[in-house]
Design an enzyme around this catalytic site. Structure first.
Site, PDB file in Angstrom:
ATOM      1  N   GLU A   1      34.003  34.989  41.824  1.00 59.64           N
ATOM      2  CA  GLU A   1      33.538  36.534  41.188  1.00 59.64           C
ATOM      3  C   GLU A   1      32.984  36.062  39.812  1.00 59.64           C
ATOM      4  OE1 GLU A   1      36.451  39.430  42.168  1.00 59.64           O
ATOM      5  OE2 GLU A   1      36.257  39.068  44.173  1.00 59.64           O
TER       6      GLU A   1
ATOM      7  N   GLU B   1      34.599  37.328  53.496  1.00 56.49           N
ATOM      8  CA  GLU B   1      35.554  38.262  53.322  1.00 56.49           C
ATOM      9  C   GLU B   1      35.047  39.622  54.071  1.00 56.49           C
ATOM     10  OE1 GLU B   1      37.113  38.718  49.301  1.00 56.49           O
ATOM     11  OE2 GLU B   1      37.182  36.841  48.692  1.00 56.49           O
TER      12      GLU B   1
END
Ligand code: 9MR
Length: 366
Positions: A149, A254
């Site tokens: 991220e 994910e």
């Protein structure tokens, strides 16, 4: 007699179509597992993980604040058990994650007086963390989410403490250290909302830059915390194509599907973004979706797996962010205490109709 029964059961079990013996032939099919699933406290969750998936990732037990609570103290018990569990069951084990702005080791960025440390000290701490964690699991792990991220949805770099203290080259340094720590393991960069064009463009440039400097990077993880109406499927496919064109593996890392209404200005998977509980925002509190919800869920999941099927030459792994609806972070985010339905197995750990359809899709089509 006992061994005869066992043999018959094994033979029946061997004939059963599962995600891993159908979808798993095209790419790795994985799930994020919890500490309770690894230990067997969540026995049913553990059984589904073993029966259906050929890859696992640590949902939480390898995160900085858990595994490295103090500068000179690591907590290995849960991560060791996770890695042993995956190895014992012949799964590809994925480590998550080494450098992330969220849930970092608490002491990482400051000195004893609470002041931010210098660039040199943070580089040394980051290196020591990467080396210690990776070397412990050398030979037992298939790949690591090295940096997680790092980019905002608008394509700018996230102004994390790593970025602010070290500078943008913290990413390059992290990959350099990771490769030094374990030259044989795959290294990934991972983020959410990867279908956003600005974010896609930044990741393409970043990966090209890392490669041009001779750094090892094996794959890009598209987290894929999806919803009923996001991401745009065309943009999502465009990201798969663009990332694959860089010569790296594309991984869906994910995957889940948020079926609940979203508060205004909600998006992505930014954990710090939370909202107050509101009954209207929890429409399926009884534990069952209505027919329209069931249909939307089925169609949307099928559409995602249709994309993965068509792009299987570019995709190396699809990992669900959890085993069953019983234990998904989406019951508590962005609003605590809701009843969500984002995964392929229901609250009772039963296979869902769309999961059977996905198995059929990968069994029928070549
Ligand atoms: O699912 C995870 C949840 O249990 C944790 O509380 C949370 C904070 O550590 O992280 C969740 O997992 C995140 C993952 O590590 C990175 N991408 C977004 C995931 C969902 O928030």
């Amino acid at each position: 007699m006992v061994s005869m029964c066992f043999l018959m059961l094994s033979v029946q079990g061997a004939g059963k179509k599962t995600l891993k013996n159908t979808v798993g032939k095209s790419f790795l099919i994985g799930a994020a597992v919890t500490v309770d699933q690894v230990s067997g406290k969540d026995k049913k969750g553990q059984q589904v993980a073993i029966e259906q998936f050929n890859s696992i990732v640590a949902e939480n037990c390898m995160k900085g604040e858990v595994i490295h609570p103090e500068e000179d103290r690591y907590f290995w018990d849960d991560a060791d058990a996770f890695v042993d569990f995956g190895n014992k069951h012949g799964m590809s084990v994925i480590g998550h994650c080494l450098v992330w702005h969220s849930q970092p080791p608490k002491w990482m960025f400051t000195d004893a007086s609470g002041k931010f440390v210098t660039r040199e000290i943070l580089i040394e701490r980051m290196k020591s963390h990467i080396f210690t964690v990776m070397k412990r699991y050398k030979g037992k792990i298939h790949g690591w989410d090295v940096v997680n991220e790092a980019v905002e949805d608008d394509g700018s770099f996230r102004k994390s403490h790593y970025y602010n203290i070290i500078g943008p080259d913290y990413i390059e340094l992290a990959f350099r250290f990771a490769h030094e720590a374990d030259p044989d393991v795959e290294l990934y960069i991972n983020d959410f909302s990867m279908a956003k064009p600005a974010k896609r463009a930044t990741y393409c440039k970043l990966v090209r830059d890392l490669k041009s400097k001779g750094l090892r990077i094996d794959g890009i993880g598209m987290q894929s915390h999806n919803g009923r109406d996001y991401p745009d499927l065309k943009e999502y496919e465009a990201s798969i194509d663009s990332f694959a064109a860089l010569g790296v593996k594309v991984m869906i890392t994910e995957l889940d599907l948020n079926m609940l209404p979203n508060p205004k200005n909600f998006g992505g998977a930014e954990i710090s973004q939370t909202f107050e509980y509101d009954k209207a925002m929890n429409p399926y509190a009884s534990g069952k979706m209505d027919a329209a919800g069931e249909k939307a869920f089925y169609d949307r999941y099928y559409a995602f797996f249709d994309i993965y099927h068509r792009h299987q030459h570019q995709i190396s792994r699809v990992t669900l962010w959890g085993v069953s609806d019983n234990n998904t972070w989406l019951n508590d985010w962005p609003i605590k205490g809701r009843t969500n339905f984002p995964l392929l197995f229901d609250r009772q750990y039963n296979i869902k109709p769309v999961t059977e359809a996905i198995i059929k899709m990968f069994s029928d089509k070549k």
